[in-house]
Design a protein around this motif. Structure first.
Motif, PDB file in Angstrom:
ATOM      1  N   ALA A  47     -22.406   9.784 -33.773  1.00  0.00           N
ATOM      2  CA  ALA A  47     -21.233  10.220 -32.864  1.00  0.00           C
ATOM      3  C   ALA A  47     -20.343   9.103 -32.382  1.00  0.00           C
ATOM      4  O   ALA A  47     -19.106   8.949 -32.228  1.00  0.00           O
ATOM      5  N   CYS A  48     -21.095   7.931 -31.906  1.00  0.00           N
ATOM      6  CA  CYS A  48     -20.495   6.667 -31.598  1.00  0.00           C
ATOM      7  C   CYS A  48     -19.603   6.125 -32.663  1.00  0.00           C
ATOM      8  O   CYS A  48     -18.360   5.850 -32.478  1.00  0.00           O
ATOM      9  N   ILE A  49     -20.088   5.953 -33.775  1.00  0.00           N
ATOM     10  CA  ILE A  49     -19.296   5.576 -34.817  1.00  0.00           C
ATOM     11  C   ILE A  49     -18.146   6.459 -35.222  1.00  0.00           C
ATOM     12  O   ILE A  49     -16.861   6.293 -35.813  1.00  0.00           O
ATOM     13  N   ALA A  50     -18.094   7.956 -34.997  1.00  0.00           N
ATOM     14  CA  ALA A  50     -16.859   8.730 -35.113  1.00  0.00           C
ATOM     15  C   ALA A  50     -16.037   8.445 -34.274  1.00  0.00           C
ATOM     16  O   ALA A  50     -14.805   8.593 -34.556  1.00  0.00           O
ATOM     17  N   VAL A  51     -16.399   8.291 -32.975  1.00  0.00           N
ATOM     18  CA  VAL A  51     -15.332   8.055 -31.935  1.00  0.00           C
ATOM     19  C   VAL A  51     -14.567   6.646 -32.306  1.00  0.00           C
ATOM     20  O   VAL A  51     -13.416   6.588 -32.123  1.00  0.00           O
ATOM     21  N   LEU A  52     -15.386   5.490 -32.736  1.00  0.00           N
ATOM     22  CA  LEU A  52     -14.690   4.217 -32.969  1.00  0.00           C
ATOM     23  C   LEU A  52     -13.780   4.449 -34.127  1.00  0.00           C
ATOM     24  O   LEU A  52     -12.588   4.103 -34.307  1.00  0.00           O
ATOM     25  N   THR A  53     -14.275   5.322 -35.248  1.00  0.00           N
ATOM     26  CA  THR A  53     -13.408   5.716 -36.448  1.00  0.00           C
ATOM     27  C   THR A  53     -11.939   6.197 -35.754  1.00  0.00           C
ATOM     28  O   THR A  53     -11.043   5.841 -36.252  1.00  0.00           O
ATOM     29  N   VAL A  54     -12.137   7.109 -34.914  1.00  0.00           N
ATOM     30  CA  VAL A  54     -10.913   7.925 -34.619  1.00  0.00           C
ATOM     31  C   VAL A  54      -9.932   6.890 -33.759  1.00  0.00           C
ATOM     32  O   VAL A  54      -8.620   6.698 -34.122  1.00  0.00           O
ATOM     33  N   HIS A  55     -10.500   5.974 -32.913  1.00  0.00           N
ATOM     34  CA  HIS A  55      -9.551   5.096 -31.941  1.00  0.00           C
ATOM     35  C   HIS A  55      -8.880   4.144 -33.021  1.00  0.00           C
ATOM     36  O   HIS A  55      -8.036   3.983 -32.916  1.00  0.00           O
ATOM     37  N   VAL A  56      -9.795   3.519 -33.984  1.00  0.00           N
ATOM     38  CA  VAL A  56      -9.333   2.588 -34.934  1.00  0.00           C
ATOM     39  C   VAL A  56      -8.284   2.969 -35.794  1.00  0.00           C
ATOM     40  O   VAL A  56      -7.186   2.462 -35.805  1.00  0.00           O
ATOM     41  N   ALA A  57      -8.488   4.237 -36.279  1.00  0.00           N
ATOM     42  CA  ALA A  57      -7.517   4.917 -37.247  1.00  0.00           C
ATOM     43  C   ALA A  57      -6.213   5.244 -36.668  1.00  0.00           C
ATOM     44  O   ALA A  57      -5.265   4.952 -37.188  1.00  0.00           O
ATOM     45  N   ALA A  58      -6.388   5.838 -35.478  1.00  0.00           N
ATOM     46  CA  ALA A  58      -5.259   6.504 -34.606  1.00  0.00           C
ATOM     47  C   ALA A  58      -4.515   5.289 -34.331  1.00  0.00           C
ATOM     48  O   ALA A  58      -3.089   5.584 -34.323  1.00  0.00           O
ATOM     49  N   HIS A  59      -4.912   4.202 -33.863  1.00  0.00           N
ATOM     50  CA  HIS A  59      -4.181   3.149 -33.253  1.00  0.00           C
ATOM     51  C   HIS A  59      -3.426   2.371 -34.411  1.00  0.00           C
ATOM     52  O   HIS A  59      -2.404   1.800 -34.199  1.00  0.00           O
ATOM     53  N   TYR A  60      -3.988   2.104 -35.681  1.00  0.00           N
ATOM     54  CA  TYR A  60      -3.265   1.377 -36.556  1.00  0.00           C
ATOM     55  C   TYR A  60      -2.945   2.080 -37.918  1.00  0.00           C
ATOM     56  O   TYR A  60      -2.248   1.621 -38.745  1.00  0.00           O
ATOM     57  N   SER A  61      -3.512   3.161 -37.981  1.00  0.00           N
ATOM     58  CA  SER A  61      -3.019   4.034 -39.311  1.00  0.00           C
ATOM     59  C   SER A  61      -2.812   5.420 -38.807  1.00  0.00           C
ATOM     60  O   SER A  61      -3.654   6.444 -39.180  1.00  0.00           O
ATOM     61  N   PRO A  62      -1.723   5.731 -38.073  1.00  0.00           N
ATOM     62  CA  PRO A  62      -1.363   7.020 -37.391  1.00  0.00           C
ATOM     63  C   PRO A  62      -1.277   8.200 -38.388  1.00  0.00           C
ATOM     64  O   PRO A  62      -1.604   9.196 -38.417  1.00  0.00           O
ATOM     65  N   ASP A  63      -0.394   7.742 -39.633  1.00  0.00           N
ATOM     66  CA  ASP A  63      -0.159   8.809 -40.613  1.00  0.00           C
ATOM     67  C   ASP A  63      -1.100   9.082 -41.529  1.00  0.00           C
ATOM     68  O   ASP A  63      -1.396  10.273 -41.687  1.00  0.00           O
ATOM     69  N   THR A  64      -1.997   8.127 -41.687  1.00  0.00           N
ATOM     70  CA  THR A  64      -3.283   8.504 -42.430  1.00  0.00           C
ATOM     71  C   THR A  64      -4.121   9.180 -41.798  1.00  0.00           C
ATOM     72  O   THR A  64      -4.887  10.114 -42.326  1.00  0.00           O
ATOM     73  N   THR A  65      -4.219   9.032 -40.586  1.00  0.00           N
ATOM     74  CA  THR A  65      -5.207   9.864 -39.457  1.00  0.00           C
ATOM     75  C   THR A  65      -4.783  11.198 -39.642  1.00  0.00           C
ATOM     76  O   THR A  65      -5.556  12.070 -39.747  1.00  0.00           O
ATOM     77  N   VAL A  66      -3.436  11.595 -39.625  1.00  0.00           N
ATOM     78  CA  VAL A  66      -2.983  12.849 -39.465  1.00  0.00           C
ATOM     79  C   VAL A  66      -3.397  13.542 -41.019  1.00  0.00           C
ATOM     80  O   VAL A  66      -3.629  14.674 -41.017  1.00  0.00           O
ATOM     81  N   SER A  68      -5.334  12.853 -43.175  1.00  0.00           N
ATOM     82  CA  SER A  68      -6.823  12.753 -43.644  1.00  0.00           C
ATOM     83  C   SER A  68      -7.444  13.887 -42.540  1.00  0.00           C
ATOM     84  O   SER A  68      -8.635  14.282 -42.703  1.00  0.00           O
ATOM     85  N   LYS A  69      -6.943  14.396 -41.533  1.00  0.00           N
ATOM     86  CA  LYS A  69      -7.539  15.031 -40.481  1.00  0.00           C
ATOM     87  C   LYS A  69      -8.908  14.659 -39.646  1.00  0.00           C
ATOM     88  O   LYS A  69      -9.703  15.330 -39.421  1.00  0.00           O
ATOM     89  N   ILE A  70      -8.844  13.318 -39.762  1.00  0.00           N
ATOM     90  CA  ILE A  70     -10.370  12.656 -39.254  1.00  0.00           C
ATOM     91  C   ILE A  70     -10.118  12.801 -37.685  1.00  0.00           C
ATOM     92  O   ILE A  70     -11.109  12.213 -37.114  1.00  0.00           O
ATOM     93  N   GLY A  71      -8.895  13.040 -37.172  1.00  0.00           N
ATOM     94  CA  GLY A  71      -8.889  13.103 -35.664  1.00  0.00           C
ATOM     95  C   GLY A  71      -9.854  14.005 -35.204  1.00  0.00           C
ATOM     96  O   GLY A  71     -10.330  13.922 -34.061  1.00  0.00           O
ATOM     97  N   ILE A  72     -10.405  14.901 -35.873  1.00  0.00           N
ATOM     98  CA  ILE A  72     -11.446  15.996 -35.548  1.00  0.00           C
ATOM     99  C   ILE A  72     -12.670  15.280 -35.144  1.00  0.00           C
ATOM    100  O   ILE A  72     -13.617  15.835 -34.212  1.00  0.00           O
ATOM    101  N   SER A 391      -2.203   2.653 -44.164  1.00  0.00           N
ATOM    102  CA  SER A 391      -2.534   3.117 -45.578  1.00  0.00           C
ATOM    103  C   SER A 391      -3.991   3.346 -45.463  1.00  0.00           C
ATOM    104  O   SER A 391      -4.809   3.063 -44.729  1.00  0.00           O
ATOM    105  N   VAL A 392      -4.474   4.255 -46.525  1.00  0.00           N
ATOM    106  CA  VAL A 392      -6.090   4.397 -46.587  1.00  0.00           C
ATOM    107  C   VAL A 392      -6.667   3.196 -46.700  1.00  0.00           C
ATOM    108  O   VAL A 392      -7.725   3.017 -45.951  1.00  0.00           O
ATOM    109  N   GLY A 393      -6.465   2.340 -47.540  1.00  0.00           N
ATOM    110  CA  GLY A 393      -6.907   0.963 -47.815  1.00  0.00           C
ATOM    111  C   GLY A 393      -7.013   0.090 -46.479  1.00  0.00           C
ATOM    112  O   GLY A 393      -8.094  -0.463 -45.935  1.00  0.00           O
ATOM    113  N   GLY A 394      -5.902   0.176 -45.979  1.00  0.00           N
ATOM    114  CA  GLY A 394      -5.764  -0.511 -44.716  1.00  0.00           C
ATOM    115  C   GLY A 394      -6.590   0.027 -43.466  1.00  0.00           C
ATOM    116  O   GLY A 394      -7.326  -0.635 -42.617  1.00  0.00           O
ATOM    117  N   MET A 395      -6.803   1.416 -43.468  1.00  0.00           N
ATOM    118  CA  MET A 395      -7.820   2.118 -42.383  1.00  0.00           C
ATOM    119  C   MET A 395      -9.084   1.726 -42.698  1.00  0.00           C
ATOM    120  O   MET A 395      -9.700   1.351 -41.733  1.00  0.00           O
TER     121      MET A 395
END
Length: 431
Positions: A47-66, A68-72, A391-395
């Protein structure tokens, strides 16, 4: 989030049927099992890694986050609250079922809780503020710019600094979401810690006066917490509507009273409630005369309930409703039950064995540090130009860099800050 591990509980008693029926226990009871409850550290780490994933992805890869639906994955944060509800309420429930005259020692509870969170939080906050200069100076929802370090730096305002140091910033609209960004959840955790001895005293007073079934008494606090949480959300909606705030993110994290209510115990108590209810049912199976049959029925109901609550959570998320926290909390409590019910019956839990895979278990042990380190690190690393774009690679690259550094820093603070504090708390308990 918090790495609460009070589930190394020593002797687990077998309680005679008289304890279930309401008659106080006077006979000596034999130990049934000892040791920690398996299967809960691993999910905490995941769960902790999941929260980290959302924060990092949303901050630097917002379009990829949307896309990929990983915001869930951000819903994993609610699992932490549910797990706290289960683990911290468990000693109170066991004492209740045993017919103990009063709740577990409140002084020891307070000392252990303070030593569990405050030392490591203070160390990380001070480093984030003075060394990394990656603390939010004003409300993050107002000043945050995706992919940048806008609004961050070193807090020099005395009031903002002191409020963050003592984790009370979430109670003031002008200070909410300042400091270490995810630390608002620790404010909510501490409110729960404060509430537990109060409901514990009420439970044992009811036990002495009413002689009710301990299952009924034990379920009263989580039911009250659900009612409080729902009422708080309704009140927050009223405050937001009155202020003309329609954006769901601003309602939850902006510099306004709606966010203060939603981030406080008034609006968030239901996140703990279903974990607490799971503790009551766990002990009922663990000590009851019909434990195995009850456990079998509860597992079936829990699986069905988990499906229903997950669908409800997704629907409420789609509707952008704050009541998704209630549905997610219910799903978390049911998931915990599914993991631990076989253990309550004295059997092996295959799910617990899988989830306590050694790397997951270790991440769970140091999860508080990971949770607190990752946001200042993602800010600092971006400032230094070490993180990639949208980008996916950047994320994936960003997740690897922030993840590895967060785990490394958390391992250090666990070894030199958290572990000594836990050992000292255990030493005081023995005395």
């Amino acid at each position: 989030m918090t790495a609460d591990t009070p589930h190394r509980t020593g002797h687990v008693p077998v309680v005679p049927a008289s304890a279930i029926s309401g008659t106080p226990v006077t006979a000596t009871v034999a130990p049934r099992r000892r040791g920690r409850i398996k299967g809960l550290d691993g999910p905490r780490g995941i769960a902790c890694i999941a929260v980290l994933t959302v924060h990092v992805a949303a901050h630097y890869s917002p379009d990829t986050t949307v896309d990929s639906k990983i915001g869930i994955l951000g819903q994993a944060l609610i699992f932490f609250f549910g797990l706290s509800g289960f683990l911290l309420f468990l000693p109170f429930v066991r004492a209740l079922f045993l017919g103990a005259p009063k709740q577990p020692d409140v002084r020891q509870f307070v000392i252990h809780r303070l030593l569990r969170i405050f030392p490591v939080y203070i160390v990380i906050f001070l480093i984030a503020n003075f060394a990394l200069q990656a603390a939010y100076l004003t409300n993050a929802e107002k000043s945050l710019v995706i992919g940048s370090q806008a609004g961050t730096g070193m807090i020099t305002d005395p009031w903002t600094f002191v409020a963050n140091l003592f984790l009370v910033q979430t109670y003031f609209p002008s200070l909410i979401q300042t400091g270490v960004n995810p630390s608002w959840s620790l404010t909510l955790e501490y409110a729960f810690y404060f509430a537990l001895p109060i409901v514990g005293a009420l439970m044992f007073a009811l036990r002495r006066r009413m002689r009710w079934n301990p299952v009924v008494i034990g379920l009263i606090p989580p039911i009250l917490f659900v009612i409080i949480g729902i009422a708080g959300k309704v009140f927050a909606y009223y405050l937001a509507h009155r202020a003309g705030i329609t954006d769901i993110a601003e309602q939850n994290f902006g510099a306004n009273w709606s966010a203060v209510v939603l981030r406080s115990f008034l609006g968030g108590s239901d996140a703990f409630a279903f974990g607490m209810a799971a503790a009551v049912l766990f002990v009922a199976v663990e000590v009851g005369p019909e434990g195995s049959r009850l456990g079998t029925r509860l597992r079936r109901w829990s699986v069905a309930g988990l499906v229903v609550s997950t669908v409800a959570m997704l629907a409420l998320l789609a509707l952008k409703s704050n009541f998704q926290v209630t549905a997610t909390g219910l799903a978390a409590g049911l998931f915990i039950l599914i993991i631990v019910l076989p253990l309550a019956e004295g059997r092996r839990s295959r799910m617990a064995d899988i989830l306590d895979f050694a790397p997951f278990e270790y991440l769970g042990k140091i999860s508080l540090g990971i949770y607190l380190w990752h946001f200042p690190l993602l800010i600092a690393l971006g400032r230094w130009g070490l993180l990639a774009g949208d980008s996916v690679g950047g994320m994936l690259g960003n997740l690897a860099i922030v993840g590895v550094l967060s785990v490394a820093c958390a391992a250090v603070t666990y070894r030199f800050v958290e572990e000594p504090g836990l050992k000292y708390a255990r030493k005081l308990r023995i005395k």
